[in-house]
Design an enzyme around this catalytic site. Structure first.
Site, PDB file in Angstrom:
ATOM      1  N   ILE A 162       0.846  -1.267  -0.014  1.00  7.70           N
ATOM      2  CA  ILE A 162      -0.148  -0.097   0.115  1.00  7.70           C
ATOM      3  C   ILE A 162       0.895   1.182  -0.004  1.00  7.70           C
ATOM      4  O   ILE A 162       0.577   2.143  -0.863  1.00  7.70           O
ATOM      5  CB  ILE A 162      -0.941  -0.119   1.172  1.00  7.70           C
ATOM      6  CG1 ILE A 162      -1.988  -1.209   1.019  1.00  7.70           C
ATOM      7  CG2 ILE A 162      -1.672   1.280   1.403  1.00  7.70           C
ATOM      8  CD1 ILE A 162      -2.771  -1.390   2.279  1.00  7.70           C
ATOM      9  N   ARG A 242      -4.420   0.930  10.944  1.00 10.79           N
ATOM     10  CA  ARG A 242      -5.192   0.517  11.772  1.00 10.79           C
ATOM     11  C   ARG A 242      -5.393   1.511  12.835  1.00 10.79           C
ATOM     12  O   ARG A 242      -4.131   2.401  13.202  1.00 10.79           O
ATOM     13  CB  ARG A 242      -4.645  -0.673  12.439  1.00 10.79           C
ATOM     14  CG  ARG A 242      -5.154  -1.761  11.669  1.00 10.79           C
ATOM     15  CD  ARG A 242      -6.432  -2.482  11.727  1.00 10.79           C
ATOM     16  NE  ARG A 242      -6.847  -3.511  10.854  1.00 10.79           N
ATOM     17  CZ  ARG A 242      -7.008  -3.639   9.337  1.00 10.79           C
ATOM     18  NH1 ARG A 242      -7.224  -2.371   8.741  1.00 10.79           N
ATOM     19  NH2 ARG A 242      -7.355  -4.749   8.701  1.00 10.79           N
ATOM     20  N   GLU A 271     -12.973   1.009  16.573  1.00  8.30           N
ATOM     21  CA  GLU A 271     -13.943   1.589  15.610  1.00  8.30           C
ATOM     22  C   GLU A 271     -15.428   0.489  15.623  1.00  8.30           C
ATOM     23  O   GLU A 271     -14.924  -0.519  15.752  1.00  8.30           O
ATOM     24  CB  GLU A 271     -13.386   1.703  14.027  1.00  8.30           C
ATOM     25  CG  GLU A 271     -12.780   0.514  13.637  1.00  8.30           C
ATOM     26  CD  GLU A 271     -12.106   0.849  12.336  1.00  8.30           C
ATOM     27  OE1 GLU A 271     -11.491   1.809  12.280  1.00  8.30           O
ATOM     28  OE2 GLU A 271     -12.232   0.041  11.377  1.00  8.30           O
ATOM     29  N   HIS A 289     -13.334   4.019   7.655  1.00  5.37           N
ATOM     30  CA  HIS A 289     -12.788   2.901   7.269  1.00  5.37           C
ATOM     31  C   HIS A 289     -13.309   2.374   5.831  1.00  5.37           C
ATOM     32  O   HIS A 289     -13.881   1.567   5.798  1.00  5.37           O
ATOM     33  CB  HIS A 289     -12.962   1.674   8.232  1.00  5.37           C
ATOM     34  CG  HIS A 289     -12.029   0.974   8.177  1.00  5.37           C
ATOM     35  ND1 HIS A 289     -11.518   0.057   9.107  1.00  5.37           N
ATOM     36  CD2 HIS A 289     -11.136   0.461   6.805  1.00  5.37           C
ATOM     37  CE1 HIS A 289     -10.384  -0.717   8.681  1.00  5.37           C
ATOM     38  NE2 HIS A 289     -10.241  -0.691   7.474  1.00  5.37           N
ATOM     39  N   GLY A 291     -11.113   2.391   3.182  1.00  4.53           N
ATOM     40  CA  GLY A 291      -9.860   2.134   2.295  1.00  4.53           C
ATOM     41  C   GLY A 291     -10.218   1.457   0.965  1.00  4.53           C
ATOM     42  O   GLY A 291      -9.807   1.684  -0.188  1.00  4.53           O
ATOM     43  N   SER A 292     -10.677   0.218   1.171  1.00  4.30           N
ATOM     44  CA  SER A 292     -10.943  -0.753  -0.029  1.00  4.30           C
ATOM     45  C   SER A 292     -12.187  -0.718  -0.443  1.00  4.30           C
ATOM     46  O   SER A 292     -12.917  -1.471  -1.276  1.00  4.30           O
ATOM     47  CB  SER A 292     -10.453  -2.141   0.641  1.00  4.30           C
ATOM     48  OG  SER A 292     -11.416  -2.391   1.779  1.00  4.30           O
TER      49      SER A 292
HETATM   50  C1  DGY Z   1      -7.966  -4.293   5.244  1.00 10.18           C
HETATM   51  O1  DGY Z   1      -8.174  -5.115   4.362  1.00 10.18           O
HETATM   52  O2  DGY Z   1      -7.180  -4.730   6.181  1.00 10.18           O
HETATM   53  C2  DGY Z   1      -8.579  -3.175   5.146  1.00 10.18           C
HETATM   54  O3  DGY Z   1      -8.527  -2.436   6.371  1.00 10.18           O
HETATM   55  C3  DGY Z   1      -9.977  -3.178   5.028  1.00 10.18           C
HETATM   56  O4  DGY Z   1      -9.994  -3.359   3.790  1.00 10.18           O
END
Ligand code: DGY
Length: 323
Positions: A162, A242, A271, A289, A291-292
């Protein structure tokens, strides 16, 4: 392990339509239709008799859960790259395999890191609130002055999958990239980023400090008051990893006192029950949260797990098998 609708899978959350359809076509799926995060005790009961347990980061797969499911459980799949919620050691001891979702979410998460950097640096939350509250009374030369990214130094804690995607997107903004990993990357992988052999060294040059490392026990509470004090005055903190890697008291104090210019957060300790003081900060750009959270990425995450299961059924070791 032959693919067969006779294989019983328990899906602890709802997944995208494409993923659910494929899962249903291949396995006998029981699904948590309520789509609520199940506590370990509830998970152990709900998933009784399953061979495949499919969870997300909201379910803790503890040693107790694994022991309760051990008579039938063969594989734990987690729709996440982070696996701190799964007791890998207990899985290993029980002979249960664990699959996660590396790589496929790096682009989406890096895009969110860019959003957080821009949102925090350019005071996007304050601007959006001004519009929403009908509190914009016209342009002024000094209204909502932020920081621009060009020319600023971005310090990335964790130049991994990432982190590298964040670096690739930040460089065209004219940012100079610095990083700290336990070991330097070979030059062909480091994307021209400047290596710091200590996190303190990285903090000292980070106009924007981005946490992109996996949450490990050593990194819990990493960004504490002492480390925040090492950041340049008016620095910006961004977290796409995190929440437990940040000491909330220290970050909130630094935002309140304006020692830091701003923060952009996607993740929080405990969270969704984040420290309520975060909600009071003007200089925080906060999202839940995400991100994905794109259709393509959540599909890809589901399919990387399903492909991993097929590989296991063929007797192969999938690339996303951790245990
Ligand atoms: C993960 O995959 O660990 C992200 O935090 C959620 O997509």
């Amino acid at each position: 392990m032959p693919t067969s609708p006779a294989i019983r899978a328990y899906a602890a959350r709802r997944f995208t339509q494409a993923v659910e359809q494929t899962m249903d076509a291949r396995y006998a799926v029981t699904r948590n239709m309520a789509d609520t995060a199940l506590a370990p005790e509830a998970l152990a009961v709900a998933a009784q008799g399953c061979e495949y347990l499919v969870v997300s980061l909201t379910e803790k797969v503890t040693a107790e859960v694994i022991a309760a499911l051990e008579p039938t459980l063969k594989v734990i799949c987690t729709l996440s790259v982070g696996v701190e919620h799964v007791d890998l050691e207990a899985a290993r001891k029980a002979g249960v395999k664990v699959l996660n979702t590396p790589d496929v979410l790096s682009d989406a998460t890096a895009e969110i890191a860019v959003l957080l950097m821009l949102g925090a640096a350019r005071r996007a939350a304050e601007g959006a609130r001004m519009i929403r509250d009908n509190a914009w009374h016209g342009w002024t030369p000094t209204q909502l002055l932020g920081q621009q990214l060009s020319g600023r130094r971005l310090g990335i804690l964790g130049l991994g999958r990432i982190g590298k995607e964040v670096a690739k997107r930040a460089a065209p903004f004219g940012m100079k990239i610095h990083y700290h990993n336990r070991r330097p990357l070979p030059p062909e992988e480091a994307l021209g980023a400047v290596y710091h052999d200590t996190s303190d060294g990285l903090l000292a040059v980070s106009d924007i400090f981005c946490i992109a490392a996996p949450s490990t026990p050593e990194l819990k509470g990493f960004l504490n008051a002492e480390r925040i004090a090492r950041l340049p005055k008016d620095a910006i903190v961004v977290n796409v990893a995190r929440g437990d890697m940040v000491d909330d008291d220290a970050l909130i104090e630094a935002l309140q006192s304006r020692r830091l210019f701003a923060a952009g957060l996607d993740v929080y300790r405990g969270e969704p029950n984040m420290d309520p003081r975060y909600r009071t900060l003007d200089n925080l750009f906060a999202i839940p949260h995400m991100g994905s959270a794109t259709v393509e990425t959540r599909d890809a995450m589901g399919f990387v797990l399903l492909d991993g299961l097929l590989a296991l059924e063929r007797g192969e070791t999938p690339h996303n098998q951790l245990v």
